[in-house]
Design an enzyme around this catalytic site. Structure first.
Site, PDB file in Angstrom:
ATOM      1  N   ASP A   1     123.952  39.862  18.829  1.00  0.00           N
ATOM      2  CA  ASP A   1     123.939  38.864  17.766  1.00  0.00           C
ATOM      3  C   ASP A   1     124.844  39.418  16.668  1.00  0.00           C
ATOM      4  O   ASP A   1     124.561  40.490  16.108  1.00  0.00           O
ATOM      5  CB  ASP A   1     122.493  38.688  17.258  1.00  0.00           C
ATOM      6  CG  ASP A   1     122.407  37.711  16.099  1.00  0.00           C
ATOM      7  OD1 ASP A   1     123.442  37.354  15.512  1.00  0.00           O
ATOM      8  OD2 ASP A   1     121.270  37.308  15.765  1.00  0.00           O
TER       9      ASP A   1
ATOM     10  N   TYR B   1     131.040  24.803   7.174  1.00  0.00           N
ATOM     11  CA  TYR B   1     131.999  25.282   8.184  1.00  0.00           C
ATOM     12  C   TYR B   1     133.355  25.580   7.530  1.00  0.00           C
ATOM     13  O   TYR B   1     133.948  26.634   7.749  1.00  0.00           O
ATOM     14  CB  TYR B   1     132.147  24.238   9.301  1.00  0.00           C
ATOM     15  CG  TYR B   1     133.000  24.716  10.459  1.00  0.00           C
ATOM     16  CD1 TYR B   1     132.472  25.565  11.419  1.00  0.00           C
ATOM     17  CD2 TYR B   1     134.332  24.327  10.580  1.00  0.00           C
ATOM     18  CE1 TYR B   1     133.248  26.023  12.483  1.00  0.00           C
ATOM     19  CE2 TYR B   1     135.117  24.774  11.638  1.00  0.00           C
ATOM     20  CZ  TYR B   1     134.565  25.624  12.585  1.00  0.00           C
ATOM     21  OH  TYR B   1     135.349  26.068  13.632  1.00  0.00           O
TER      22      TYR B   1
END
Ligand SMILES: NC(=O)c1ccc[n+]([C@@H]2O[C@H](COP(=O)([O-])OP(=O)(O)OC[C@H]3O[C@@H](n4cnc5c(N)ncnc54)[C@H](O)[C@@H]3O)[C@@H](O)[C@H]2O)c1
Length: 256
Positions: A64, A157
Site C-alpha cells: 500500500d 484528482y
C-alpha cells in the site's frame, strides 16, 4: 541486441493493472528486472507470472503506497534481491472519490491525496537515498493532463496531479546535482480499468465517453502501450539530459 533498459532494476507501483502493468511488461521486455507492487495481490502476481512466462524477470510484492514502513521494506527487499535500484515508477493512483467540490467530503479528499500525492512523496523518500548513493537513478511520477488543465468535477484528482507535477520539479532540482533524474508523465484519457470504471459510473456513460474522446484532437482515447513507451524512454539512458520535465502524451488534449 541489448534492450533499452538492459541491466536496470525498476520498481513499479500499481503494477497489477492498466498503465502500471503495461509499463512493467515493457520495461521487462527491454531488459529490466522489474519489481512490481500493488494492493491487488492476485492480479499483481499474475502480471509478474506473465512477464516470467515471456522470458522476463519480475517479482511481485504487496504494497500500500500510503504505508511509509512498507515502503522501506519494499526498497530494502529490492536491494537485497537484486543489488541495485535504478528506476522508480510512482504509478499507483485512484480517480474515484472526491467528486465535485459541492458534494465532496474532506474524508474522500484526504483518502485520494494519501494515495495520489503522499504515495509519490513516500516513494521518492524511500527510493532516492540508494539512488543518490549510487550516483544514478530515474524517478518517473504519474501525473495527468488534469495536473496541467482543469476539469469540472474533479478538484481532488486535479489537485493531487498538479501536486505531483510540482513535487516532481522541486525534487528534480534537488537531485539533479546528485545524478538522479525526476520527471512527470501526463497522459490524456487512456483505455484502462480506471477510465472504464469512471465511464461506467457516470450517468450517461456513452455520451460521456464521446465527450471525452472529442476533447482529444486525435479523435480517440490512448492505449496503455503509448504511455508505457514514454515511461521506458524516461527510464532509459535515452533521456539522460531530461529532468524536471513534463512528458505529455495526450493525443493533443492540452494543445488547444
Ligand atoms: N488511465 C488514464 O486515463 C490516466 C490518465 C492520466 C493519469 N493516469 C494515472 O496513471 C496511473 C495509473 O492509472 P490506471 O489508469 O492504470 O489505473 P488502474 O486503476 O487501472 O490501476 C491503478 C493501480 O493502482 C493500484 N492502487 C490503488 N491504490 C493503491 C495503493 N494505495 N497502494 C498500491 N497500489 C494501489 C490499484 O490496485 C491498481 O492496480 C494513476 O496514477 C492515474 O492517476 C491515468
Amino acid at each position: 541486441m541489448a534492450g533499452r533498459v538492459e541491466g536496470k532494476v525498476a520498481l513499479v507501483t500499481g503494477g497489477a493493472s492498466g498503465l502500471g502493468a503495461e509499463s512493467a511488461r515493457r520495461l521487462a521486455r527491454e531488459g529490466a528486472t522489474v519489481v512490481l507492487t500493488d494492493m491487488a495481490a492476485d492480479m499483481g502476481q499474475a502480471v509478474a507470472d506473465g512477464i516470467a512466462d515471456a522470458g522476463g524477470k519480475a517479482l511481485f510484492l504487496t504494497q500500500d503506497v500510503t504505508d511509509e514502513v512498507r515502503w522501506a521494506e519494499v526498497v530494502r527487499e529490492t536491494l537485497a534481491r537484486f543489488g541495485r535500484l535504478d528506476v522508480l515508477v510512482n504509478n499507483a493512483g485512484i480517480a474515484a472519490g472526491g467528486g465535485p467540490l459541492l458534494e465532496a467530503t474532506f474524508e474522500a479528499w484526504r483518502h485520494l491525496m494519501s494515495i495520489n500525492l503522499d504515495g509519490v512523496f513516500l516513494g521518492m523518500k524511500a527510493a532516492a537515498p540508494p539512488m543518490v548513493e549510487a550516483g544514478r537513478g530515474s524517478i518517473i511520477n504519474l501525473s495527468s493532463i488534469l495536473g496541467k488543465v482543469g476539469m469540472a468535477g474533479t478538484p481532488a484528482y486535479s489537485a493531487s496531479k498538479g501536486g505531483v507535477l510540482m513535487l516532481t520539479k522541486a525534487t528534480a532540482l534537488e537531485l539533479a546535482p546528485l545524478g538522479v533524474r525526476v520527471n512527470s508523465v501526463h497522459p490524456g484519457f487512456i483505455e484502462t480499468p480506471m477510465v472504464d470504471t469512471a465511464f461506467r459510473e457516470s450517468e450517461n456513460s456513452n455520451e460521456m465517453r464521446d465527450v471525452v474522446i472529442s476533447r482529444h484532437p486525435m479523435g480517440r482515447l490512448g492505449v496503455p502501450r503509448e504511455i508505457a513507451d514514454g515511461i521506458v524512454f524516461l527510464a532509459s539512458d535515452e533521456s539522460s539530459f531530461m529532468t524536471g520535465a513534463e512528458l505529455v502524451i495526450d493525443g493533443g488534449y492540452t494543445a488547444i
